[in-house]
Design an enzyme around this catalytic site. Sequence first.
Site, PDB file in Angstrom:
ATOM      1  N   ASP A  44       6.107   8.405 -17.031  1.00 16.14           N
ATOM      2  CA  ASP A  44       7.148   8.469 -17.597  1.00 16.14           C
ATOM      3  C   ASP A  44       6.933   8.944 -19.023  1.00 16.14           C
ATOM      4  O   ASP A  44       7.902   9.493 -19.660  1.00 16.14           O
ATOM      5  CB  ASP A  44       7.865   7.134 -17.677  1.00 16.14           C
ATOM      6  CG  ASP A  44       8.471   6.599 -16.136  1.00 16.14           C
ATOM      7  OD1 ASP A  44       8.961   7.245 -15.596  1.00 16.14           O
ATOM      8  OD2 ASP A  44       8.096   5.519 -16.046  1.00 16.14           O
ATOM      9  N   ASP A  71      10.148  10.903  -8.396  1.00 18.48           N
ATOM     10  CA  ASP A  71      10.417  11.014  -9.867  1.00 18.48           C
ATOM     11  C   ASP A  71       9.315  11.848 -10.462  1.00 18.48           C
ATOM     12  O   ASP A  71       9.601  12.380 -11.610  1.00 18.48           O
ATOM     13  CB  ASP A  71      10.818   9.701 -10.624  1.00 18.48           C
ATOM     14  CG  ASP A  71      11.249   8.537  -9.392  1.00 18.48           C
ATOM     15  OD1 ASP A  71      11.079   8.609  -8.301  1.00 18.48           O
ATOM     16  OD2 ASP A  71      11.952   7.618 -10.076  1.00 18.48           O
TER      17      ASP A  71
HETATM   18  N1  GLY Z   1      12.168   5.936 -12.185  1.00 26.55           N
HETATM   19  C1  GLY Z   1      13.145   6.594 -12.848  1.00 26.55           C
HETATM   20  C2  GLY Z   1      14.377   6.175 -11.844  1.00 26.55           C
HETATM   21  O1  GLY Z   1      14.840   5.252 -11.784  1.00 26.55           O
HETATM   22  O2  GLY Z   1      14.946   7.210 -11.452  1.00 26.55           O
END
Ligand code: GLY
Length: 386
Positions: free
Chosen positions: A111, A170
């Site tokens: 992230d 993601d």
């Molecule tokens: N990890 C990012 C989301 O919840 O999409």
Amino acid sequence: MKRNFRIIAAVLAPALAVSCGENAGHIADRVFSLAREQVILMDARLAPNTSPRTFENGKAVDAGLKAWTSGFFPGSAWYVYEYTGDSRIKEVAERRTRELAALPGYNVGHDIGFMMNCSYGNALRITGDPSWRGPLEAGAANLASRFNPTVGCTSSWGSFRDSEFTVIIDNMMNLEILTVVHRLTGVDSLLNIAVSHANTTMKNHFRPDWTSWHVVSYFKDSGQVAFKCTFQGYSDDSAWARGQGWGLYGYTMMYRETGIEAYLTHAENIAGMLLERLPKDGIPYWDFDDPAIPNTVRDASAAAVMASAFAELSGLSKDKKMAGKYRKMALRQVRTLASPEYLAAEGNGNFLLRHSVGNKPGGGEVDVPLTYADYYFLEALLRLTR
Ligand code: GLY
């Protein structure tokens, strides 16, 4: 009487504009004007060194800066500044971006890409001021340190077992910080890592119908797939809506960044699947395969991510007919999001959009505003009007 008419007209204008097919410029003007007010109010309410996350049960829910979402409020402020040129918003964007400077010194998972690229990446892109480069470069180095050459990916989280290595769809979003910093510094390993991650994910994360799994766990030592599952979707084999958005956005972005044709083809395959499966108004249910559809919740955040990706893909596709369809879908999505059903004119904890889903299986953030929904909504509008 005249006054009453004016009040009724002001209330009905957005609804009428939507039903008549309000154009992107008009939607952007009214959304960015609202967003400007909301950024100022949010900034005034929010303590320093915290970040807004959602608004649930009548209460603002904020998070620390190490939360994966901390880059989205500064990023939204940068987008509002980009559209309006308002120096007051620029000051908010600068101050809230600087608060994130130390994050590359921590292990915050993949992230770090969202955190640093949405804030520092936009700061540098919009202002051209090289003083924003340092933390952005440190963020890319942090992400690159998660690369395992045997697997061919950067890890997203900690692993299920010591011998394993976890990658979520993601993570495609966070390759952008690597390609951006590669362009700035000429450090080839950053680009190579991004390409390797995208290639490995293309091979292992996607099903024959172009939907994707959420999580793929690899064996560290062999790079073989250990298992595939979900954390945020309906079931291991379902199509979690935001995950499909991350995939579409990630491969569109990787084609823009590298010119590698396979990424464009892959993005168009995902786009084709979405065009077939999205509801008429363009807003997906939180998971395409929830058997409770239509008696379950929509996810505005997934729609916003997809709208931004469709808008970009429409400018990159070489197939004019498909490019038109992608743009039409992006427009449909932002029109619905800008309608009174989704866009909150006031309240809503100073977020723009209602009706997003963070983690339904985890029991949290269901049918609420979310900071990243607003960020990608604003980005989609910028892309549609640029
Ligand atoms: N990890 C990012 C989301 O919840 O999409």
